[in-house]
Design a protein around this motif. Structure first.
Motif, PDB file in Angstrom:
ATOM      1  N   ASP A  30      10.665  15.857  72.920  1.00 52.12           N
ATOM      2  CA  ASP A  30      10.384  17.196  73.436  1.00 52.12           C
ATOM      3  C   ASP A  30       9.784  17.182  74.833  1.00 52.12           C
ATOM      4  O   ASP A  30       9.599  18.245  75.435  1.00 52.12           O
ATOM      5  CB  ASP A  30       9.455  17.947  72.480  1.00 52.12           C
ATOM      6  N   ARG A  31       9.500  16.010  75.377  1.00 46.59           N
ATOM      7  CA  ARG A  31       8.925  15.922  76.725  1.00 46.59           C
ATOM      8  C   ARG A  31       9.824  15.152  77.701  1.00 46.59           C
ATOM      9  O   ARG A  31       9.433  14.927  78.842  1.00 46.59           O
ATOM     10  CB  ARG A  31       7.553  15.255  76.677  1.00 46.59           C
ATOM     11  N   LEU A  32      11.010  14.802  77.260  1.00 46.05           N
ATOM     12  CA  LEU A  32      11.899  14.024  78.129  1.00 46.05           C
ATOM     13  C   LEU A  32      12.238  14.749  79.419  1.00 46.05           C
ATOM     14  O   LEU A  32      12.406  14.116  80.470  1.00 46.05           O
ATOM     15  CB  LEU A  32      13.187  13.668  77.383  1.00 46.05           C
ATOM     16  N   ASP A  33      12.371  16.048  79.358  1.00 41.10           N
ATOM     17  CA  ASP A  33      12.797  16.803  80.537  1.00 41.10           C
ATOM     18  C   ASP A  33      11.628  17.326  81.369  1.00 41.10           C
ATOM     19  O   ASP A  33      11.838  18.038  82.356  1.00 41.10           O
ATOM     20  CB  ASP A  33      13.682  17.983  80.107  1.00 41.10           C
ATOM     21  N   THR A  34      10.403  16.996  80.987  1.00 42.27           N
ATOM     22  CA  THR A  34       9.244  17.430  81.761  1.00 42.27           C
ATOM     23  C   THR A  34       9.238  16.742  83.121  1.00 42.27           C
ATOM     24  O   THR A  34       9.455  15.531  83.220  1.00 42.27           O
ATOM     25  CB  THR A  34       7.934  17.103  81.023  1.00 42.27           C
ATOM     26  N   ASP A  35       9.006  17.504  84.168  1.00 44.17           N
ATOM     27  CA  ASP A  35       8.938  16.944  85.517  1.00 44.17           C
ATOM     28  C   ASP A  35       7.884  15.838  85.573  1.00 44.17           C
ATOM     29  O   ASP A  35       6.784  15.967  85.008  1.00 44.17           O
ATOM     30  CB  ASP A  35       8.582  18.064  86.493  1.00 44.17           C
ATOM     31  N   SER A  36       8.211  14.744  86.245  1.00 43.31           N
ATOM     32  CA  SER A  36       7.321  13.579  86.280  1.00 43.31           C
ATOM     33  C   SER A  36       5.952  13.919  86.842  1.00 43.31           C
ATOM     34  O   SER A  36       4.915  13.488  86.316  1.00 43.31           O
ATOM     35  CB  SER A  36       7.949  12.448  87.103  1.00 43.31           C
ATOM     36  N   GLU A  37       5.911  14.699  87.912  1.00 41.31           N
ATOM     37  CA  GLU A  37       4.626  15.026  88.522  1.00 41.31           C
ATOM     38  C   GLU A  37       3.786  15.888  87.595  1.00 41.31           C
ATOM     39  O   GLU A  37       2.564  15.681  87.450  1.00 41.31           O
ATOM     40  CB  GLU A  37       4.834  15.741  89.852  1.00 41.31           C
ATOM     41  N   ALA A  38       4.434  16.843  86.914  1.00 41.76           N
ATOM     42  CA  ALA A  38       3.701  17.702  85.985  1.00 41.76           C
ATOM     43  C   ALA A  38       3.180  16.899  84.798  1.00 41.76           C
ATOM     44  O   ALA A  38       2.045  17.090  84.345  1.00 41.76           O
ATOM     45  CB  ALA A  38       4.606  18.837  85.509  1.00 41.76           C
ATOM     46  N   LEU A  39       4.021  15.989  84.307  1.00 32.80           N
ATOM     47  CA  LEU A  39       3.603  15.159  83.179  1.00 32.80           C
ATOM     48  C   LEU A  39       2.445  14.251  83.574  1.00 32.80           C
ATOM     49  O   LEU A  39       1.454  14.121  82.836  1.00 32.80           O
ATOM     50  CB  LEU A  39       4.788  14.320  82.696  1.00 32.80           C
ATOM     51  N   ALA A  40       2.549  13.625  84.732  1.00 33.97           N
ATOM     52  CA  ALA A  40       1.475  12.743  85.208  1.00 33.97           C
ATOM     53  C   ALA A  40       0.177  13.517  85.385  1.00 33.97           C
ATOM     54  O   ALA A  40      -0.913  13.010  85.069  1.00 33.97           O
ATOM     55  CB  ALA A  40       1.885  12.078  86.520  1.00 33.97           C
ATOM     56  N   ALA A  41       0.270  14.763  85.870  1.00 32.87           N
ATOM     57  CA  ALA A  41      -0.934  15.577  86.059  1.00 32.87           C
ATOM     58  C   ALA A  41      -1.597  15.890  84.721  1.00 32.87           C
ATOM     59  O   ALA A  41      -2.832  15.864  84.604  1.00 32.87           O
ATOM     60  CB  ALA A  41      -0.573  16.869  86.790  1.00 32.87           C
ATOM     61  N   GLU A  42      -0.784  16.182  83.694  1.00 36.34           N
ATOM     62  CA  GLU A  42      -1.337  16.444  82.363  1.00 36.34           C
ATOM     63  C   GLU A  42      -2.060  15.213  81.823  1.00 36.34           C
ATOM     64  O   GLU A  42      -3.168  15.304  81.292  1.00 36.34           O
ATOM     65  CB  GLU A  42      -0.223  16.835  81.395  1.00 36.34           C
TER      66      GLU A  42
END
Length: 410
Positions: free
Chosen positions: A321-333
Motif C-alpha cells: 500500500d506504500r509502493l507508489d508513495t513519493d520517495s521524498e514524502a515517504l522519507a519525510a514521514e
C-alpha cells in the motif's frame, strides 16, 4: 564425474551448492546477474557514498539451517548481536521505551518478571500463545490472536508483520507458529538476535563463493537460463541467450530461482502468485545503538530501525500500500518517526529509498497452498527457494533450509 547444476545464486542456490560441494560433489552454479546473493546482498551506493544492504534481516540464534550454513562457509563469526536475548521497543505514541527480555532456558520464567515482559500484560496472557500451536491452515493471525490486547498490539502484531511480511488480517497463522516454535518457545538461547557485523554480502555471499571456488565449483555468472530441454522424464539441457549446456544422464539440476521464473521453466508447476513488498530507507545519520543495535518502533510508519556503521536503516514490511508513495514524502514521514524516537534534528540528511516490489510471497492460506515441494515430475530436477513448502515464511532461514533439502535429495 557427474555434476549438479544449480540455477540461481541467491540464498537457496548458495545453500544447495555449498552443501553439495562439502560432500565432494561437482557443482556448476548459474546466475543471471553478475553477482550472487539475490535479495540478500550488499552494494556501494553512490548517493550516500557508503555501502548498503539491499534489505535489513534480523536473524535469531535458533535459525539452525542458517547457522549451519555459516559454519560451513567459515562465516559464523561475521554475525554480531547482544549477549542476551533482548528486543527493545519504542512506542512513538506514548513516548515510552521498553525491552522484551527472555531467560536462556526453555522454561519461560521471564513472563513472571514485570520488567521483562510486554508492558500491560500479565503472565496469564502468554498462555494464549498455545492458540498458535493449534493453528489450522485457514486460521489467520488477527482473528486468532487479535483479542490479546497489549500482548498482540505491542509484540505479536509487529512480530507477525516482520516474519510473514503480510498484514495480520489476511496472514496465515501456521507459519508464524513455526517461527515461534523455533525461537521463543525454545527459550532465550534460541532467540538471540543476530545480524551481519559488516554487510549481507560479507557474511552470506562472499564467503560462500570463496568456499565453492576452493572446492572446484564452476561459475556461470551473467548466464540466464531461459529454458530447459526435456526428454521423457529428465532434464537433458539448459538453454538461454548465452547458455547452451548438455545435462549428462548422471547429472542433476537444482532450480533455485524466484517462483515466477521457476513457473516459466517448468510448465505446469504451481507456485505462489501474489507477492508483498518491503521498503527499506537508509539515512546518512547515526543513533545510539543501545544494547541490541536495533529497535522496534510502534505507532508510526517505520517498523524496525537498525544502527549501522554509516547509516540508520529502516524497514517497512507488508508495504504494497506504500509502493507508489513519493520517495521524498515517504522519507519525510520516516524521518519524523526517527526524530520522535531518537531526538534527531529537524533537517533530514541524505537518504536512499529501496523498494523490493516482490520481496516475498503473500503468506495467506491460499498462497501457502500453492507452495510446491522440492521434488518435480522430472527425475533429475529438484526445487529450492523460500517459496517452496518449508513450513517457514519467506525468510533467509527458509531459503537456506530449502537449499539443504534439495541438496540432500540430489
Amino acid at each position: 564425474m557427474s555434476r549438479v547444476h544449480v540455477i540461481g545464486a541467491g540464498m537457496a542456490g548458495l545453500s544447495a551448492a555449498t552443501s553439495l560441494a562439502a560432500r565432494g560433489v561437482s557443482v556448476v552454479l548459474y546466475e543471471a546477474a553478475k553477482w550472487g546473493g539475490g535479495r540478500c546482498r550488499s552494494y556501494d551506493d553512490a548517493t550516500l557514498g557508503c555501502r548498503l544492504d539491499n534489505g535489513n534481516h534480523l536473524l535469531l540464534s535458533g535459525n539452525r539451517s542458517t547457522m549451519t550454513y555459516l559454519d560451513r562457509i567459515g562465516a559464523a563469526d561475521t554475525l554480531v548481536g547482544p549477549d542476551k536475548p533482548l528486543f527493545p521497543f519504542i512506542d512513538l505514541v506514548s513516548g515510552t521505551a521498553w525491552t522484551l527480555r527472555l531467560n536462556r532456558g526453555a522454561t519461560p520464567w521471564w513472563v513472571l518478571r514485570k520488567t521483562w515482559r510486554v508492558p500491560g500484560t500479565s503472565p496469564r496472557d502468554y498462555w494464549a500463545l498455545r492458540r498458535l500451536q493449534r493453528a489450522k491452515p485457514d486460521d489467520l493471525v488477527e482473528p486468532l490472536l487479535g483479542t490479546l490486547g497489549p500482548l498482540y498490539d505491542r509484540l505479536l502484531e509487529p512480530l507477525s508483520i516482520a516474519a510473514l511480511n503480510t498484514k495480520p488480517d489476511i496472514a496465515a497463522a501456521a507459519p508464524l507458529a513455526t517461527v515461534v516454535a523455533e525461537s521463543i518457545a525454545r527459550g532465550g538461547a534460541a532467540s538471540m538476535p543476530r545480524y551481519p557485523a559488516i554487510g549481507l554480502s560479507e557474511s552470506f555471499v562472499d564467503p560462500a563463493l570463496a568456499f565453492l571456488r576452493a572446492h572446484g565449483a564452476a561459475f556461470r555468472f551473467g548466464a540466464r537460463v531461459a529454458g530447459l530441454t526435456v526428454s521423457a522424464d529428465r532434464v537433458t539441457g539448459l538453454v538461454g541467450p548465452n547458455v547452451d549446456e548438455i545435462i549428462d544422464p548422471d547429472d542433476r539440476v537444482i532450480l533455485a530461482t524466484p517462483p515466477w521464473v521457476a513457473a516459466e521453466l517448468v510448465p505446469g508447476l504451481i507456485v505462489p502468485t501474489a507477492f508483498e513488498a518491503i521498503l527499506n530507507l537508509h539515512f546518512r545519520a547515526g543513533i545510539d545503538p543501545g544494547k541490541a543495535g536495533f529497535y522496534g518502533l510502534l505507532g508510526g510508519v517505520a517498523e524496525w530501525v537498525f544502527e549501522k556503521t554509516e547509516v540508520v536503516s529502516v524497514t517497512i514490511s507488508a508495504a504494497n500500500d506504500r509502493l507508489d508513495t513519493d520517495s521524498e514524502a515517504l522519507a519525510a514521514e520516516v524521518w519524523s518517526d526517527l526524530r520522535r524516537g531518537f531526538g534527531l534534528p529537524r533537517t533530514m540528511p541524505p537518504y536512499r529509498v529501496v523498494r523490493e516490489k516482490r520481496a516475498t510471497f503473500a503468506a495467506t492460506p491460499a498462497q501457502l497452498a500453492r507452495r510446491p515441494g522440492p521434488a518435480t515430475r522430472l527425475l533429475n530436477l529438484k526445487l529450492a527457494g523460500d517459496y517452496t513448502a518449508t513450513g517457514l515464511p519467506s525468510t533467509i532461514e527458509g531459503a537456506i533450509r530449502s537449499g539443504e533439502t534439495a541438496a540432500s535429495m540430489t
